[in-house]
Scaffold this motif. Structure first.
Motif, mmCIF file in Angstrom:
data_model
loop_
_atom_site.group_PDB
_atom_site.id
_atom_site.type_symbol
_atom_site.label_atom_id
_atom_site.label_comp_id
_atom_site.label_asym_id
_atom_site.label_seq_id
_atom_site.Cartn_x
_atom_site.Cartn_y
_atom_site.Cartn_z
ATOM 1 N N SER A 1 0.630 -1.292 -0.095
ATOM 2 C CA SER A 1 -0.104 0.039 0.014
ATOM 3 C C SER A 1 0.726 1.125 0.202
ATOM 4 C CB SER A 1 -0.689 -0.024 1.023
ATOM 5 O OG SER A 1 -0.036 0.361 2.546
ATOM 6 N N ALA A 2 0.624 2.351 -0.587
ATOM 7 C CA ALA A 2 0.848 3.655 -0.360
ATOM 8 C C ALA A 2 2.113 3.976 -1.181
ATOM 9 C CB ALA A 2 1.244 3.966 1.244
ATOM 10 N N TYR A 3 3.434 3.016 -1.052
ATOM 11 C CA TYR A 3 4.512 3.310 -1.831
ATOM 12 C C TYR A 3 5.337 2.236 -1.993
ATOM 13 C CZ TYR A 3 6.618 3.836 2.998
ATOM 14 O OH TYR A 3 6.886 3.581 4.334
ATOM 15 N N THR B 1 -8.767 0.658 -10.513
ATOM 16 C CA THR B 1 -9.743 0.436 -9.624
ATOM 17 C C THR B 1 -9.908 2.040 -8.933
ATOM 18 O OG1 THR B 1 -8.233 0.098 -7.579
ATOM 19 C CG2 THR B 1 -9.148 -1.808 -8.493
ATOM 20 N N HIS B 2 -8.932 2.908 -8.891
ATOM 21 C CA HIS B 2 -9.336 4.159 -8.419
ATOM 22 C C HIS B 2 -7.945 5.070 -8.571
ATOM 23 C CE1 HIS B 2 -7.268 2.503 -4.849
ATOM 24 N NE2 HIS B 2 -7.278 3.590 -4.005
ATOM 25 N N LEU B 3 -8.086 6.316 -8.497
ATOM 26 C CA LEU B 3 -7.032 7.221 -8.913
ATOM 27 C C LEU B 3 -5.843 7.478 -7.930
ATOM 28 C CD1 LEU B 3 -8.923 9.661 -11.025
ATOM 29 C CD2 LEU B 3 -7.593 7.344 -11.867
ATOM 30 N N GLY C 1 -2.261 7.755 -6.157
ATOM 31 C CA GLY C 1 -1.245 7.340 -6.924
ATOM 32 C C GLY C 1 -0.646 5.841 -6.945
ATOM 33 N N ASP C 2 -0.786 5.296 -5.858
ATOM 34 C CA ASP C 2 -0.142 3.933 -5.669
ATOM 35 C C ASP C 2 -0.745 2.916 -6.531
ATOM 36 O OD1 ASP C 2 -2.320 4.221 -3.714
ATOM 37 O OD2 ASP C 2 -1.807 2.525 -2.617
ATOM 38 N N HIS C 3 -2.060 3.376 -7.326
ATOM 39 C CA HIS C 3 -2.758 2.473 -8.043
ATOM 40 C C HIS C 3 -2.689 2.910 -9.613
ATOM 41 C CE1 HIS C 3 -4.673 0.247 -4.796
ATOM 42 N NE2 HIS C 3 -4.212 1.013 -4.266
ATOM 43 N N CYS C 4 -2.175 3.992 -9.884
ATOM 44 C CA CYS C 4 -2.290 4.441 -11.239
ATOM 45 C C CYS C 4 -1.094 5.219 -11.740
ATOM 46 C CB CYS C 4 -3.534 5.257 -11.562
ATOM 47 S SG CYS C 4 -3.756 6.909 -10.891
ATOM 48 N N GLY D 1 -10.348 -2.911 -5.433
ATOM 49 C CA GLY D 1 -9.719 -1.715 -5.066
ATOM 50 C C GLY D 1 -9.652 -1.558 -3.533
ATOM 51 N N ASP D 2 -8.841 -0.424 -3.450
ATOM 52 C CA ASP D 2 -8.944 -0.058 -1.651
ATOM 53 C C ASP D 2 -10.312 0.024 -1.153
ATOM 54 O OD1 ASP D 2 -6.099 -0.054 -2.283
ATOM 55 O OD2 ASP D 2 -5.841 2.114 -1.689
ATOM 56 N N THR D 3 -10.709 -0.416 -0.060
ATOM 57 C CA THR D 3 -12.062 -0.393 0.547
ATOM 58 C C THR D 3 -12.027 -0.670 1.817
ATOM 59 O OG1 THR D 3 -14.100 -1.594 0.534
ATOM 60 C CG2 THR D 3 -12.117 -2.789 -0.006
ATOM 61 N N GLY E 1 -10.152 4.736 4.868
ATOM 62 C CA GLY E 1 -10.758 4.000 3.757
ATOM 63 C C GLY E 1 -10.066 2.425 3.540
ATOM 64 N N HIS E 2 -9.662 1.769 4.710
ATOM 65 C CA HIS E 2 -9.003 0.302 4.380
ATOM 66 C C HIS E 2 -9.482 -0.620 5.056
ATOM 67 C CE1 HIS E 2 -6.081 2.261 1.585
ATOM 68 N NE2 HIS E 2 -5.402 3.023 2.559
ATOM 69 N N SER E 3 -9.154 -1.931 4.987
ATOM 70 C CA SER E 3 -9.717 -2.976 5.661
ATOM 71 C C SER E 3 -8.876 -3.744 6.656
ATOM 72 C CB SER E 3 -10.419 -3.953 4.570
ATOM 73 O OG SER E 3 -11.284 -3.354 3.784
ATOM 74 N N THR F 1 -4.038 -8.844 0.093
ATOM 75 C CA THR F 1 -2.896 -7.828 -0.574
ATOM 76 C C THR F 1 -2.995 -6.488 0.143
ATOM 77 O OG1 THR F 1 -1.600 -7.100 -2.802
ATOM 78 C CG2 THR F 1 -4.420 -7.068 -2.679
ATOM 79 N N HIS F 2 -2.203 -5.674 -0.675
ATOM 80 C CA HIS F 2 -2.094 -4.196 -0.405
ATOM 81 C C HIS F 2 -1.713 -3.893 1.367
ATOM 82 C CE1 HIS F 2 -3.824 0.185 0.136
ATOM 83 N NE2 HIS F 2 -3.420 0.237 -1.204
ATOM 84 N N TYR F 3 -0.556 -4.217 1.468
ATOM 85 C CA TYR F 3 -0.147 -4.593 3.162
ATOM 86 C C TYR F 3 0.590 -3.029 3.773
ATOM 87 C CZ TYR F 3 -0.299 -9.361 1.816
ATOM 88 O OH TYR F 3 -0.662 -10.611 0.990
#
Ligand SMILES: [Zn+2]
Ligand SMILES: [Zn+2]
Ligand SMILES: [Zn+2]
Ligand SMILES: [Zn+2]
Lengths: 363, 363
Positions: free
Chosen positions: A12-14, A61-63, A65-68, A253-255, A289-291, A311-313
């Motif tokens: 996640s993030a970077y 999934t969303h905009l 930065g770590d996703h696009c 995506g992030d949720t 906004g995370h799980s 994923t997305h740790y």
């Protein structure tokens, strides 16, 4: 027909030296589709079994930065020595077209193929995200009025249906739908549903009936009746096994709330869901906004999925097999928390370059 | 006062697992300035001796993706746990503001500090690049009419002076100028010139004259006369050594013609110049707006620079110490070609994470 889910980045993030940011490949014999494209995805693709020239669709999934942020660079790199005749089709939230067009145009990047961005029209629910009363977003102009990039072809603005499901793509083999997730900014989950796969042809039986291999085989496999050289009428059900159900993969995506998946995600083979922080950090997770693993496992159970892939740790969790540090928190914590709900066999903790096969189902 | 040039990425076009794209750090005790910021620069910074919070200025040579696609992600990442009071100042070609604003705004990235983009106004010469008669660029709208990003402060549009030199920054310690280079799109070289450094204070002599360490020391070091407790007037030249000349570093963007440097680049300590392809590929290099080692060495000689540092290698050249492949072309080819002109001591072939000290000059 093989189907694989390949994890190209699980941070996640970077990105860090040992973990890329979000990017997932879905691969079969014919094509690769990417889901998200964080910075450095092109390098991760190069390290993987994916051939860049096979990438035909990209879903964002969303905009965040770590996703696009890796999308423009990936487009430039996969364009080298790649003279595709069909355009690469890209799907994502409103604003994605502007991001890609601006990046590729300002850098004057000419591609070896054309591309199309189809945008998902957002709905008001997607903008409601409050933490202690404050809305974290601001007004951003999502539309682009510049001229198209020379390799860009006009794309669609896809609205959701009455059930708030976005139908993105459908051919005779596979379909993709999206539903919205709750996150700091509009975010989507993609549900990839394979069509039923034709049953196996009983070649021995056909041979016995005197039908020679060739056009008649294709015809009956396609569901048509044929006439054998002997004059015998043969119906598909006589010589073709029952169709096998198609496979279903969900990539979120992030949720911090994935309930919309209940509409279209039932009985998926694989649910890829984020688990940024452990259960004890649930409040922080939701605020951002995370799980947690518990939240991921809960929706997985309600969807009756075969396998939940985390994923997305957060970077605080080191890779499970990390050896160079003592008493470090690792992804094992997250895996254990989800496994305690779903059972060990039904949970996978993804790591960079992990490839998971999605087996064909029996009829 | 130490000064170091740190190479964070030395690849042209795209990053690979063993080489990042363009990013160079200039570091002293007080700050770090970055020059270019290709995709993955944030990961390279993390691997290096650079503290992200020390990055105070970023200079972008040109808008090709391998020189700027990593900027939005780097801004987000260095913003974490970084509550700078001063804004980060960013300098680069027209269009850079639009690229950064669009990326950061669409991703709704809030930063822990403010930033300013100062754009260098281009001149017609920079748009002339023809290969067999065809101009490779197209019209792109470089201006942004959207609202500013919440962390963005208005920046300048910097025009060049009558000599076609852009004066970007100047304080009492250091100044930065830019000149244009010939490339497929407008590209710049940055000339960083340190001001003369005050000579050493002769503390023994001051002590002998009965001056106690403290404010009087600072005063005389700053060039003012002081009065010793004994009543003796002491002039700086009695106790302060002669000033030492400041250091000079030149960092070039992509180029196939760097002659404008002759105006402001004489006698630099270090010239960082690209050498994308070897001498035998000169035609291809120039067609793509790039240089060979010969071209780099030629301008270095004419500038009378102390050291030429090569970078921005085509991926066909493996790292010099690459062991896992046989008969591969390596960067040694490029080094040898430049060294044959300048002498081995005056050429360095940069590699990722190489750090070069720029020594203080003697008076
Ligand atoms: Zn994320
Ligand atoms: Zn996010
Ligand atoms: Zn370049
Ligand atoms: Zn370039």
């Amino acid at each position: 027909m093989s189907m694989k889910v390949i994890f190209l980045g699980t941070a996640s993030a970077y990105p860090t030296p040992d973990r890329g940011v979000s990017c997932i490949g879905l691969k079969n014999e014919d094509w690769v589709w990417l889901f998200d494209c964080g910075e450095g995805s092109q390098t991760q693709v190069m390290k993987s079994e994916i051939k860049p020239g096979k990438i035909s669709k990209i879903f964002i999934t969303h905009l965040h930065g770590d996703h696009c942020y890796g999308l423009p660079g990936l487009m430039c790199t996969i364009s080298q020595n790649n003279q595709r005749s069909e355009p690469v089709e890209i799907y994502g939230p409103e604003g994605l077209r502007k991001f890609l067009r601006t990046s590729l145009s300002l850098s004057q990047s000419q591609l070896g193929f054309d591309y199309i961005v189809h945008e998902l029209k957002m709905i008001p629910e997607q903008y409601v995200f409050e933490t202690s009363g404050a809305i974290l977003t601001w007004d951003v102009n999502l539309s682009c009025d510049d001229v198209l990039h020379p390799n860009e072809r006009p794309g669609l603005l896809i609205e959701c249906d009455r059930d708030k499901v976005w139908e993105l793509y459908d051919d005779n083999k596979i379909g993709v739908k999206a539903v919205w997730l709750k996150h700091r900014i509009p975010s989507f989950a993609f549900v990839i549903q394979e069509k039923p796969i034709a049953g196996k042809l009983d070649a021995a039986k056909l041979k016995a009936k005197g039908v020679p291999p060739g056009p008649l085989y294709s015809k009956i496999k396609a569901g048509e009746k044929i006439t054998a050289p002997s004059g015998e009428k043969i119906s598909p059900r006589d010589v073709v096994g029952p169709p096998r159900p198609g496979r279903k993969v969900i990539i979120c995506g992030d949720t911090c709330w994935s309930e919309e998946l209940l509409k279209v995600g039932q009985n998926a083979d694989i649910l890829v869901h984020e688990a940024t922080l452990q259960n004890s950090c649930k409040d922080t997770a939701i605020q951002n906004g995370h799980s947690t693993p518990d939240m991921a496992a809960d929706i997985a159970q309600r969807l009756n999925v075969k396998k939940l892939v985390l994923t997305h740790y957060s970077q605080r969790y080191k890779p499970i097999n990390c050896t160079d540090t003592e008493n470090q928190e690792t992804v094992q914590i997250l895996y254990d928390e989800a496994a305690s709900v779903m059972g060990k066999d039904r949970v996978v903790a993804a790591y960079d370059l992990l490839s998971i096969s999605v087996p064909l189902k029996s009829s």
